[in-house]
Scaffold this active site. Structure first.
Site, PDB file in Angstrom:
ATOM      1  N   LEU A  46      -2.522  -7.296   0.511  1.00 31.03           N
ATOM      2  CA  LEU A  46      -1.754  -8.519   0.804  1.00 31.03           C
ATOM      3  C   LEU A  46      -0.376  -8.151   1.344  1.00 31.03           C
ATOM      4  O   LEU A  46       0.649  -8.374   0.713  1.00 31.03           O
ATOM      5  CB  LEU A  46      -1.616  -9.382  -0.452  1.00 31.03           C
ATOM      6  CG  LEU A  46      -2.815 -10.231  -0.813  1.00 31.03           C
ATOM      7  CD1 LEU A  46      -2.545 -11.032  -2.072  1.00 31.03           C
ATOM      8  CD2 LEU A  46      -3.194 -11.163   0.315  1.00 31.03           C
ATOM      9  N   HIS A  47      -0.350  -7.566   2.521  1.00 26.68           N
ATOM     10  CA  HIS A  47       0.897  -7.178   3.166  1.00 26.68           C
ATOM     11  C   HIS A  47       0.994  -7.872   4.518  1.00 26.68           C
ATOM     12  O   HIS A  47      -0.007  -8.157   5.155  1.00 26.68           O
ATOM     13  CB  HIS A  47       0.955  -5.659   3.348  1.00 26.68           C
ATOM     14  CG  HIS A  47       0.872  -4.918   2.056  1.00 26.68           C
ATOM     15  ND1 HIS A  47       1.927  -4.837   1.182  1.00 26.68           N
ATOM     16  CD2 HIS A  47      -0.143  -4.262   1.460  1.00 26.68           C
ATOM     17  CE1 HIS A  47       1.561  -4.150   0.120  1.00 26.68           C
ATOM     18  NE2 HIS A  47       0.300  -3.792   0.261  1.00 26.68           N
ATOM     19  N   ALA A  48       2.201  -8.160   4.949  1.00 28.24           N
ATOM     20  CA  ALA A  48       2.507  -8.739   6.267  1.00 28.24           C
ATOM     21  C   ALA A  48       1.608  -9.914   6.647  1.00 28.24           C
ATOM     22  O   ALA A  48       1.709 -10.972   6.063  1.00 28.24           O
ATOM     23  CB  ALA A  48       2.512  -7.653   7.328  1.00 28.24           C
TER      24      ALA A  48
END
Length: 85
Positions: free
Chosen positions: A14-16
């Site tokens: 769950l990044h960017a």
């Protein structure tokens, strides 16, 4: 209150961009949304909170919602994580 666990499947977690998509889905619901990882609670409608969680591939999180559309919110976010990220 309604909650369910889900395992992050996508390679970057769950990044960017995936975090942004998560927030876009979360704000559709009127319920308060919390995400729990490693016994710490994060605001499910805050991009900074979700990014600071550092949820990576293979990690399990719990999505918890409280409000009139709580079950729909949790199920919608789990569907997003499992099928669209």
């Amino acid at each position: 209150m309604y909650e369910a666990k889900v395992t992050i499947k996508n390679e970057i977690g769950l990044h960017a961009r995936p975090a942004s998509l998560f927030i876009q889905e979360a704000i559709k619901y009127s319920s308060n949304i919390a995400v729990i990882k490693d016994e710490k609670t994060y605001n499910g409608k805050s991009i900074m909170s979700i990014l600071s969680m550092s949820a990576g591939q293979g990690q399990e999180i719990t999505i918890k919602a409280t409000g009139e559309d709580e079950e729909e919110a949790v199920n919608g976010l789990i569907n997003l994580i499992e099928n669209k990220l």
